[in-house]
Design a protein around this motif. Structure first.
Motif, PDB file in Angstrom:
ATOM      1  N   LEU A 101       0.819  -1.215   0.000  1.00  0.00           N
ATOM      2  CA  LEU A 101       0.000   0.000   0.000  1.00  0.00           C
ATOM      3  C   LEU A 101       0.853   1.265   0.000  1.00  0.00           C
ATOM      4  N   ALA A 102       2.163   1.116   0.039  1.00  0.00           N
ATOM      5  CA  ALA A 102       3.054   2.267   0.147  1.00  0.00           C
ATOM      6  C   ALA A 102       3.045   3.098  -1.136  1.00  0.00           C
ATOM      7  N   THR A 103       3.147   4.413  -0.968  1.00  0.00           N
ATOM      8  CA  THR A 103       3.280   5.338  -2.088  1.00  0.00           C
ATOM      9  C   THR A 103       4.418   6.307  -1.788  1.00  0.00           C
ATOM     10  N   PRO A 104       5.085   6.805  -2.819  1.00  0.00           N
ATOM     11  CA  PRO A 104       6.184   7.747  -2.588  1.00  0.00           C
ATOM     12  C   PRO A 104       5.696   9.040  -1.931  1.00  0.00           C
ATOM     13  N   ARG A 105       6.556   9.606  -1.107  1.00  0.00           N
ATOM     14  CA  ARG A 105       6.276  10.870  -0.432  1.00  0.00           C
ATOM     15  C   ARG A 105       7.252  11.933  -0.924  1.00  0.00           C
ATOM     16  N   TYR A 106       6.770  13.163  -1.001  1.00  0.00           N
ATOM     17  CA  TYR A 106       7.639  14.257  -1.419  1.00  0.00           C
ATOM     18  C   TYR A 106       8.672  14.519  -0.333  1.00  0.00           C
ATOM     19  N   SER A 107       9.912  14.681  -0.733  1.00  0.00           N
ATOM     20  CA  SER A 107      11.025  14.822   0.210  1.00  0.00           C
ATOM     21  C   SER A 107      11.172  16.224   0.772  1.00  0.00           C
ATOM     22  N   GLY A 108      10.520  17.194   0.149  1.00  0.00           N
ATOM     23  CA  GLY A 108      10.698  18.587   0.539  1.00  0.00           C
ATOM     24  C   GLY A 108      11.765  19.288  -0.281  1.00  0.00           C
ATOM     25  N   VAL A 109      12.442  18.527  -1.142  1.00  0.00           N
ATOM     26  CA  VAL A 109      13.500  19.078  -1.987  1.00  0.00           C
ATOM     27  C   VAL A 109      13.133  18.819  -3.452  1.00  0.00           C
ATOM     28  N   SER A 110      13.372  19.828  -4.273  1.00  0.00           N
ATOM     29  CA  SER A 110      13.014  19.719  -5.681  1.00  0.00           C
ATOM     30  C   SER A 110      14.206  20.071  -6.563  1.00  0.00           C
ATOM     31  N   PHE A 111      14.324  19.370  -7.688  1.00  0.00           N
ATOM     32  CA  PHE A 111      15.332  19.676  -8.699  1.00  0.00           C
ATOM     33  C   PHE A 111      14.662  20.458  -9.829  1.00  0.00           C
ATOM     34  N   LEU A 112      15.390  21.414 -10.382  1.00  0.00           N
ATOM     35  CA  LEU A 112      14.958  22.088 -11.600  1.00  0.00           C
ATOM     36  C   LEU A 112      16.081  21.896 -12.613  1.00  0.00           C
ATOM     37  N   GLU A 113      15.779  21.177 -13.674  1.00  0.00           N
ATOM     38  CA  GLU A 113      16.802  20.787 -14.637  1.00  0.00           C
ATOM     39  C   GLU A 113      16.947  21.807 -15.761  1.00  0.00           C
ATOM     40  N   ALA A 114      18.179  22.102 -16.123  1.00  0.00           N
ATOM     41  CA  ALA A 114      18.479  22.985 -17.251  1.00  0.00           C
ATOM     42  C   ALA A 114      19.469  22.288 -18.173  1.00  0.00           C
ATOM     43  N   TRP A 115      19.341  22.507 -19.472  1.00  0.00           N
ATOM     44  CA  TRP A 115      20.198  21.852 -20.462  1.00  0.00           C
ATOM     45  C   TRP A 115      21.083  22.877 -21.147  1.00  0.00           C
ATOM     46  N   PHE A 116      22.290  22.438 -21.479  1.00  0.00           N
ATOM     47  CA  PHE A 116      23.243  23.256 -22.222  1.00  0.00           C
ATOM     48  C   PHE A 116      23.798  22.407 -23.362  1.00  0.00           C
ATOM     49  N   ASP A 171      21.804  30.620 -18.395  1.00  0.00           N
ATOM     50  CA  ASP A 171      22.247  30.582 -19.791  1.00  0.00           C
ATOM     51  C   ASP A 171      21.776  29.329 -20.509  1.00  0.00           C
ATOM     52  N   ASN A 172      20.833  28.602 -19.931  1.00  0.00           N
ATOM     53  CA  ASN A 172      20.427  27.310 -20.481  1.00  0.00           C
ATOM     54  C   ASN A 172      19.736  27.440 -21.829  1.00  0.00           C
ATOM     55  N   ASP A 173      19.801  26.364 -22.593  1.00  0.00           N
ATOM     56  CA  ASP A 173      19.154  26.282 -23.901  1.00  0.00           C
ATOM     57  C   ASP A 173      17.808  25.587 -23.734  1.00  0.00           C
ATOM     58  N   GLY A 174      16.732  26.338 -23.888  1.00  0.00           N
ATOM     59  CA  GLY A 174      15.401  25.753 -23.747  1.00  0.00           C
ATOM     60  C   GLY A 174      14.822  25.925 -22.365  1.00  0.00           C
ATOM     61  N   ARG A 175      13.738  25.230 -22.116  1.00  0.00           N
ATOM     62  CA  ARG A 175      12.974  25.369 -20.878  1.00  0.00           C
ATOM     63  C   ARG A 175      13.620  24.600 -19.732  1.00  0.00           C
ATOM     64  N   TYR A 176      13.185  24.959 -18.539  1.00  0.00           N
ATOM     65  CA  TYR A 176      13.542  24.203 -17.346  1.00  0.00           C
ATOM     66  C   TYR A 176      12.585  23.008 -17.212  1.00  0.00           C
ATOM     67  N   VAL A 177      13.046  21.980 -16.516  1.00  0.00           N
ATOM     68  CA  VAL A 177      12.211  20.801 -16.259  1.00  0.00           C
ATOM     69  C   VAL A 177      12.105  20.621 -14.747  1.00  0.00           C
ATOM     70  N   ASP A 178      10.877  20.587 -14.232  1.00  0.00           N
ATOM     71  CA  ASP A 178      10.631  20.454 -12.796  1.00  0.00           C
ATOM     72  C   ASP A 178      10.701  18.987 -12.391  1.00  0.00           C
ATOM     73  N   ARG A 179      11.533  18.686 -11.381  1.00  0.00           N
ATOM     74  CA  ARG A 179      11.704  17.300 -10.922  1.00  0.00           C
ATOM     75  C   ARG A 179      11.652  17.238  -9.393  1.00  0.00           C
ATOM     76  N   PRO A 180      10.451  17.273  -8.804  1.00  0.00           N
ATOM     77  CA  PRO A 180      10.356  17.112  -7.343  1.00  0.00           C
ATOM     78  C   PRO A 180      10.839  15.730  -6.927  1.00  0.00           C
ATOM     79  N   ILE A 181      11.545  15.652  -5.820  1.00  0.00           N
ATOM     80  CA  ILE A 181      12.172  14.403  -5.382  1.00  0.00           C
ATOM     81  C   ILE A 181      11.263  13.688  -4.386  1.00  0.00           C
TER      82      ILE A 181
END
Length: 381
Positions: A176-191, A276-286
């Motif tokens: 029955l377990a489900t993932p829980r938000y850690s309180g920390v989020s990544f925002l990814e940028a590409w170059f 200075d990233n190329d393109g959009r950011y990508v939201d990745r909550p942990i």
């Protein structure tokens, strides 16, 4: 009295998820002459970009590749120079710098896409059934299990292996377990084309990775193959922080302005990693699974990788997934019944994953710490 777990001389094995764990398991099973089918929700192998780069460790990920007969090809594709790492403070001063020695091969880097292609190409044609999104696992615990897919198709299996990641559908059949938000989020940028278009960032990151933190926020940059770099802005924020700021993931300028304010005290050179990233950011909550994550033994269903022990991204996830896959496949090879194989596999996998889960519990917070990691003790490197 005979049991019902060894239902057929040739058990029908279904793996859900064509990530590194699922494909490694399928490859090792096929090397031992065992038929297996992999189901994946993506429409094909090129449906999306597979993400950044991975370091496969000598004491787990590489063990699995050796058993899969793919270790030599991995070393041909991997980047030993990617083991270089730099730890900096918010002012950009280098606190620790590791340069790999000649012949060092403990954890060379490989792009996720390259690893997936290596594994896919090693499988028999038709092994992976694309466009199969699992809806549910039905049928009695002793089997056979019925897999229902969202396209209305079904198939029966004597062993269902959940290798379907953080939001596993297979997991719900035994936990029955489900993932829980850690309180920390990544925002990814590409170059892209970094050596020619972003030479200062290329120099800052080097051939491997560079990290910096100030206690509340962090940056992690990592070189990929093909002259690319991915950067992750790491923040302690609500999971819906972008919406809370009145922004959307498409509002690159608005997110950039927010980040510039959040990192306003950082050095201008480091701030370029988020502007200075190329393109959009990508939201990745942990997210992470509860610690420890366990379940009552089931004779026809088991889990591996993130489906079994989702943890913060601290360099162990894919390695544990591939080691899980290797040990599960060999357990199936070496036991007379599926039930016995699952027992043997979980007897080793669960204690190992519990230990690592406890070690990395709240580990996302460590990515924001100004303290050097334990291994960063020799400044001469």
């Amino acid at each position: 009295m005979t049991t019902t777990t060894n239902t057929t001389p040739t058990p029908r094995i279904a793996i859900i998820g064509a990530g590194p764990g699922g494909l490694t398991c399928a490859r090792i099973l096929q090397r031992h002459g065992i038929t297996v089918t992999v189901h994946d929700r993506e429409t094909g192998p090129d449906a999306r970009n597979q993400g950044g780069t991975l370091d496969l460790h000598e004491d787990n990920g590489q063990i699995a590749l050796r058993e899969a007969g793919l270790l030599e090809e991995f070393f041909r594709l991997s980047r030993a120079e990617g083991q270089e790492s730099r730890q900096m403070d918010a002012a950009g001063a280098i606190l620790f710098h590791h340069v790999p020695e000649e012949g060092e091969s403990f954890k060379p880097e490989i792009d996720r896409g390259q690893l997936r292609d290596l594994l896919l190409d090693s499988l028999k044609p038709g092994t992976v059934h694309w466009g199969h999104t699992l809806r549910s696992v039905d049928g009695p615990a002793e089997g056979p299990r019925q897999l229902r897919f969202t396209d209305g198709t079904t198939t029966d299996a004597d062993l269902v292996i959940g290798a379907d990641g953080a939001w596993s559908k297979v997991r719900s059949a035994i936990s029955l377990a489900t993932p829980r938000y850690s309180g920390v989020s990544f925002l990814e940028a590409w170059f892209d084309d970094v050596d020619s278009r972003h030479p200062d960032i290329a120099d800052l990151v080097g051939q491997g990775s560079a990290a910096a933190a100030d206690g509340d926020r962090g940056l992690f940059a990592q070189r990929n193959s093909g002259d690319h770099i991915r950067v992750y802005a790491i923040q302690r924020v609500p999971a819906d922080w972008i919406t809370a700021q009145g922004l959307t993931t498409q509002d690159t300028d608005g997110i950039r302005a927010f980040l510039l304010d959040q990192y306003r005290d950082w050095s201008p050179r480091l701030r370029r990693l988020i502007t200075d990233n190329d393109g959009r950011y990508v939201d990745r909550p942990i997210h992470a699974l509860p610690v420890p994550h366990t379940w009552e033994h089931n004779p026809t269903v088991t889990l591996l990788g993130d489906a079994a022990h989702l943890m913060p991204p601290l360099g162990v996830g894919v390695n544990l997934a591939m080691l899980d896959a290797c040990e599960l496949a060999l357990a199936v090879v070496n036991h007379h019944s599926i039930d016995d194989a699952i027992h043997a596999y979980e007897k080793t996998m669960l204690p190992r994953s519990h230990e690592m889960q406890q070690l990395l519990d709240n580990g996302a917070e460590a990515l924001l710490s100004t303290e050097l990691p334990d291994f960063a003790t020799d400044d001469s490197n």
